[in-house]
Design an enzyme around this catalytic site. Structure first.
Site, short mmCIF file in Angstrom:
data_model
loop_
_atom_site.label_atom_id
_atom_site.label_comp_id
_atom_site.label_asym_id
_atom_site.label_seq_id
_atom_site.Cartn_x
_atom_site.Cartn_y
_atom_site.Cartn_z
N VAL A 680 -27.72 14.38 -11.23
CA VAL A 680 -27.73 15.31 -12.36
C VAL A 680 -26.56 15.03 -13.30
CG1 VAL A 680 -27.61 17.74 -13.03
CG2 VAL A 680 -28.90 17.07 -10.99
N GLU A 681 -25.40 14.70 -12.72
CA GLU A 681 -24.20 14.50 -13.53
C GLU A 681 -24.30 13.27 -14.42
OE1 GLU A 681 -21.53 16.21 -13.98
OE2 GLU A 681 -21.42 17.70 -12.38
#
Length: 781
Positions: A680-681
């Site tokens: 996600v990051e």
């Protein structure tokens, strides 16, 4: 031997003889004159009776028990005396009490008179008699009377000066609070009165009934006092540091028939023979002690003194204390330690001083012998020792590193295999229940069709209408009107559905809203029954289906002359003040949540709403548990935390997988969590940079990188380890709360603490859902 002397019988033991070639014994055994034949190293396994240390602790324990028992007795005595009408601690007539005590024949009154006579002799100048002092003692029972009050009574009734009265009152009160011999004498005299059935104790106004009640607490106090005195005497006998080996003690007792018989009788008195035989057999079985009687004696003393626990016979506190004293008495007699008061002569060794050589004489003799001085051999020994220590330290450090590496590798392997096994099992369970749901929703046999759409409907109609009628018991007569018509229709031969319709058709117009309230409650109960197995979207669809086809009967399709069915149909129409999604809204949510399985799950929920099919609810619940990672989590075998095993949302680069696994294992993080967060990051891009300045796979801000020792945020290994350290810190900070940890990684721990949960930032809320999944985020936030 005086207190503080150190006794260790082993100093007189000759050197151990390896007996294998000499005595033809097993090579693992040794022989010594004081310990007999024992296993090499047996002295490190068998008990060592540290008499001095153990008895010091026993003295403290016995003193505390004595103080408690004496306090209980004094409290009971004061309470019993205060209930009598012959004594008041604050205003009694001491002169009348003197007469009663003087004429009494009870042992307690005699004891108080003897104590009073002692006071009279010590304070002969006061002119107060022994009987008067006895009365003053009884008036101050328990020492709880105020000094000024007792002094005033003595001054007024015995006509003495103020200073003398104060001195006498203070001395009398100290008897109750500090004089153990006085308290013991009082306890013993009261016990004697109770045993002799004395009818009255004048000093305290006690009758025979009160004496019987006090006898138990007085006996307990006497027993505790005797135990304390015996323990103190035993401590004085052994000194502060006396120690005796079990093997040596056992051999000495086994060699003395009198001591051996005394040990057996003592063990029999406390019921410990069976335990002794068991413990001795264990020691002999493993070769600690070869001789049977020696092992028996050593085990017996170890059990009596409390160094070994019992197995068959449990001793209470009083029995254990007395057994310990008996054991130490036997131990003292075995090693012939001096008992206190037994012919102690402090001057019998004074001749040693005279026989000692003059100062300097021994030194002169030693110097003349010209002994070799070894101090030159020790030159440089400190450096040699330090060098050897460094060598050994290097070897230990190397071995420790190898052990840690092997342990880490085994943890990683175990974690990986456990995670894979859980994923495989969950996948197979999900496939199985997916197939079951599909078959149940689309492949009904003729028999099942008959049950579902005929028998099931009729059964559910009758049960549901009866339930609703029960649910409206308190709705102002609706239940009675409905019940009478419903039961009459059943007696006329109508089925439950027809009877229910007829009952509804004949209800008065005002009953519609009240009947609707009963239906609402019935629907809530039905949904609550299945809430632990269905997801929120499935519950909403099930609720809407219950309203749509209440009790298995579509109200909107009814035809008939009555107005009631139409009214109920309007009240139950979708979107009518239920506070929940309509059927179409709930169906859309269900399809979005369940994907291609949505239509089949909707069929089963609709079918369950119209027929009595709890088996279909169980089937959907099993599918939910098997298919949902957050719900399928088990305790992590390495960390002990109850966290889910996270599945990947996108492929992880092959070179990063071992780094993620290593860091999750090293910092005890849930399996797969770091990969989900990195996905996600940064989508695993080591060069990714956010508008706010976060860099790397784990998107570390400059301050966070510095905080956790990351020097190059673009280095994948440093970035992942820095992120792992931060996640570990957050988990500890939020006491294992995974949702707050993930939210704080995105928004900062300060924001999470400010809002006491996930902050109301769209970015953070979306981040938590993408990392943890919708249900885990909603359940724990």
């Amino acid at each position: 031997m005086d207190s503080g002397d150190h006794v260790n019988e082993r100093i007189t033991t000759p050197d151990v003889i390896g007996p294998a070639p000499v005595l033809n014994l097993q090579p693992m055994h040794q022989h010594a004159p004081l310990s007999g034949v024992t296993l090499h190293g047996a002295e490190r396994v068998l008990p060592t009776f540290n008499a001095g240390t153990d008895l010091s602790a026993s003295v403290s324990s016995a003193y505390g028990a004595m103080e408690q028992a004496t306090s209980n007795f004094m409290s009971n005595l004061q309470a019993a005396a205060s209930r009598s009408h012959s004594l008041s601690t604050e205003g009694s007539d001491l002169n009348s009490l003197v007469t009663k005590i003087a004429n009494s024949t009870s042992y307690t009154d005699k004891f108080l008179r003897s104590v009073g006579e002692d006071f009279a002799q010590r304070y002969s100048h006061s002119g107060i008699s022994g009987d008067q002092f006895a009365a003053a003692l009884s008036a101050s029972i328990g020492g709880n009377i105020r000094l000024a009050s007792l002094s005033g009574q003595i001054q007024n009734q015995f006509k003495v000066g103020d200073q003398t009265a104060n001195e006498l009152a203070a001395d009398i009160l100290s008897k109750w609070g500090e004089d153990n011999s006085f308290q013991t004498g009082l306890e013993r005299s009261l016990v004697t009165d109770a045993q002799q059935s004395t009818r009255d104790v004048a000093a305290f106004g006690l009758q025979s009934q009160e004496l019987s009640t006090l006898q138990r607490s007085a006996t307990d106090a006497l027993s505790a006092s005797e135990t304390y005195n015996e323990t103190v005497a035993m401590q004085q006998r052994f000194g502060a540091q006396a120690t005796f080996g079990a093997a040596e003690t056992g051999l000495r007792i086994a060699s003395d028939p009198g001591l051996f018989e005394r040990l057996t009788q003592t063990l029999d008195r406390y019921g410990l023979i069976g335990d002794t035989q068991r413990l001795a057999a264990e020691w002999r079985a493993i070769g600690l002690i070869s001789d049977r009687d020696q092992a028996y004696a050593a085990a017996g003393v170890s059990l009596l003194t409390g160094f070994s626990p019992t197995h068959y016979r449990s001793l209470d506190a009083e029995e254990a204390s007395k057994a310990k004293i008996a054991g130490y008495q036997l131990l003292g007699d075995t090693w012939q330690t001096l008992a206190p008061g037994n012919d102690l002569n402090y001057s019998r060794n004074t001749h040693i001083r005279e026989a000692a050589p003059a100062f300097g004489e021994v030194q002169s003799q030693v110097e003349q012998v010209n002994l070799y001085d070894p101090r030159g051999d020790t030159a440089g020994i400190e450096d040699r020792v330090l060098s050897r220590i460094r060598q050994e330290h290097g070897r230990v450090a190397s071995g420790e590193a190898s052990v840690n590496s092997a342990y880490h590798d085994s943890q990683t392997t175990l974690r990986h295999e456990s995670d894979q096994a859980r994923r495989d099992i969950r996948s197979k369970r999900a496939d199985h229940f997916r197939e079951q749901i599909t078959r149940s929703a689309n492949d009904s046999s003729p028999a099942e069709f008959a049950y579902d759409y005929v028998g099931g409907a009729l059964y559910s109609i009758g049960q549901s209408l009866s339930a609703v009628s029960t649910g409206v018991t308190n709705l102002e007569g609706v239940r009675n009107d409905f019940k009478e018509t419903y039961e009459r229709a059943l007696r006329d031969g109508k089925n439950p559905a027809e009877a229910g319709i007829e009952a509804l058709e004949n209800l008065p117009e005002i009953s519609a809203d009240r009947f609707k309230a009963g239906i609402d409650r019935w629907v809530d109960e039905r949904v609550a029954e299945v809430a632990d197995r269905l997801t929120p979207a499935q519950q909403d669809y099930y609720r809407a289906s219950l309203y749509e086809t209440f009790a298995g009967l579509p109200w909107s399709e009814l035809s008939g002359p009555g107005w009631m069915a139409n009214q109920i149909s309007q009240l139950l129409s979708l979107g009518t003040d239920t506070g929940h999604p309509t059927l179409s809204e709930a169906e859309q949510q269900l399809l979005e949540e369940s994907g291609d399985m949505g239509p089949n799950i909707a069929k089963l929920l609709r079918q369950t709403a119209t027929q009595y099919r709890p088996d279909l609810i169980d089937l959907i619940g099993n599918y939910n548990r098997a298919n949902e990672p957050a719900q399928g989590a088990t305790d992590n075998p390495l960390t002990g935390d109850s966290y889910p095993v996270f599945t990947k949302t996108k492929p992880t680069p092959a070179d990063l997988i071992p780094i993620f696994q290593e860091m999750e294992s090293r910092y005890r993080l849930p399996s797969g969590l770091l990969e989900r967060m990195a996905s996600v990051e940064s989508s695993f891009n080591p060069l990714a940079t956010s508008p706010k300045g976060a860099v790397g796979v784990m998107q570390l801000m400059p301050a966070t990188a510095e905080r956790f020792g990351v020097t190059d945020r673009t280095d994948p290994r440093q970035s992942i380890e820095g992120g792992a350290k931060y996640v570990r810190w957050l988990l500890d900070h939020f006491q294992g709360d995974l949702v707050r940890t993930v939210a704080a990684y995105n928004a900062g721990e300060g924001a999470v603490e400010q809002y006491n949960g996930i902050p109301p930032f769209p970015e953070t809320q979306d981040y938590v859902r993408r990392v943890l999944g919708d249900q885990l985020a909603s359940k724990r936030s």
